[in-house]
Design a protein around this motif. Structure first.
Motif, PDB file in Angstrom:
ATOM      1  N   UNK A 326      41.527  14.932  37.838  1.00 34.60           N
ATOM      2  CA  UNK A 326      41.892  16.233  36.843  1.00 34.60           C
ATOM      3  C   UNK A 326      42.564  15.704  35.534  1.00 34.60           C
ATOM      4  N   UNK A 327      41.944  16.077  34.478  1.00 29.70           N
ATOM      5  CA  UNK A 327      42.445  16.049  33.136  1.00 29.70           C
ATOM      6  C   UNK A 327      43.537  16.833  32.770  1.00 29.70           C
ATOM      7  N   UNK A 328      44.616  16.037  32.278  1.00 30.62           N
ATOM      8  CA  UNK A 328      45.964  16.799  32.132  1.00 30.62           C
ATOM      9  C   UNK A 328      45.906  16.914  30.620  1.00 30.62           C
ATOM     10  N   UNK A 329      46.366  18.088  30.126  1.00 31.75           N
ATOM     11  CA  UNK A 329      46.359  18.490  28.743  1.00 31.75           C
ATOM     12  C   UNK A 329      47.813  19.019  28.325  1.00 31.75           C
ATOM     13  N   UNK A 330      48.007  18.705  27.185  1.00 34.71           N
ATOM     14  CA  UNK A 330      49.447  19.166  26.659  1.00 34.71           C
ATOM     15  C   UNK A 330      49.561  20.503  26.249  1.00 34.71           C
TER      16      UNK A 330
END
Length: 330
Positions: A326-330
């Motif tokens: 899962x890509x973690x975005x800010x």
């Protein structure tokens, strides 16, 4: 694409492991599996950092404490024992994994276990294979297994028909008008089985897939149906109780529950990130807290384990829906 069709396609890539016969009648049977899963979470963190010795020690702790062990943990322990030079111990766990349903074909696909095939003791594994497998095939509650197996096949026939219906609106109509009545009947039957025998998963019937798929299909019919459904809110507390007793794995529960959450919210909400491809840092923290509460690895640990498998071949045998990075975005 309707939720039911999306789930049918999604589940073609998901495999939930079957598990071993329930052994022993001692006090370990009543152990709290929340602690079991916390130990495995810790072990997976050690594996992600290639601290195999510590991870093996944690698996031994689980095996010494709990009468029932999930099949994937024997598979992992087999690899850990090999990685730490404990060949005899690896053979011990391999035999337990076979008794839990691990097939010879699947075993031979694991590159880390291939060295065992060059050991003279491998011939004993092949000679005893059918006997070990019979414990998996013939153990557990066979009448309940037969009943749930029939329910699963009935569910599959009805659900797969949705794949051939053109148009999203038509699929939703089919799901609500044709699939939903059967699904409600089957979930009612599952509730009766749970109340009588316990949750029909790995521990009871040596299959952790059938009941989870039936419940996930029920939860993915449509938003309108989910919002008025009374059956899943009734069964959910029973699933949480089954988690605590080791009758249900947290991976199954996460799949079942996240489909309910996603469908009700038009995919705007998630509890465990089972269906997510990207999350904000805030959402990631919330998902990790929810995962820890039921005994699942954090998103960060899963990412490290996925990298480790690609680099070394070490497999922790999580369902494919749980191994997605899962890509973690800010």
């Amino acid at each position: 694409m309707s939720h039911l069709v999306a789930l049918c396609l999604f589940l073609t890539t998901v495999s939930l492991a079957s598990s071993p016969p329930d052994s022993g009648q001692d006090a370990r049977r009543q152990a709290d599996y929340a602690a079991y899963h916390r130990i495995i979470i810790d072990a997976h963190k050690r594996i992600a950092n290639q601290d195999y010795q510590a991870a093996l020690a944690l698996h031994r702790q689980v095996f010494d404490t709990y009468a029932f062990v999930f099949a994937r943990d024997y598979k992992v322990a087999t690899q850990l024992a090999l990685q730490t030079g404990q060949t005899q111990e690896a053979f011990t766990y391999l035999k337990k994994a076979i008794s839990a349903g691990w097939t010879l074909r699947a075993i031979k696909k694991n590159v880390l276990i291939q060295p065992l095939q060059r050991d003279p003791r491998w011939r004993l594994i092949e000679a005893r294979y059918d006997s070990l497998r019979s414990r998996y095939r013939q153990g557990g509650n066979q009448p309940v297994r037969s009943s749930v197996g029939k329910m699963f096949r009935k569910d599959q026939r009805k659900a797969l028909l949705a794949l051939f219906i053109p148009g999203d609106k038509a699929r939703i109509r089919y799901a609500e008008k044709r699939f939903a009545p059967q699904s409600a009947q089957q979930v009612t039957q599952l509730i009766q089985l749970i109340d009588t025998y316990g949750y029909p998963g790995e521990r009871l019937i040596h299959n952790g897939y059938w009941a989870a798929v039936i419940l996930s299909h029920h939860n993915s019919i449509s938003k309108r149906y989910a919002l008025r459904d009374t059956l899943y809110p009734l069964v959910r507390p029973k699933l949480l109780k089954a988690l605590q007793s080791g009758q249900l794995s947290p991976y199954e529960f996460a799949m079942i529950d996240d489909w309910y959450t996603a469908v009700k919210s038009d995919s705007q909400e998630t509890h465990f990130g089972y269906l997510s491809r990207s999350l904000t840092r805030t959402a990631t923290n919330e998902v990790n807290q929810a995962r820890e509460a039921i005994g699942l690895d954090s998103i960060e640990t899963i990412s490290l384990l996925a990298d480790l498998q690609q680099q070394t071949g070490f497999d922790v045998y999580l369902p494919s829906g749980m191994t997605r990075k899962i890509t973690i975005t800010e």
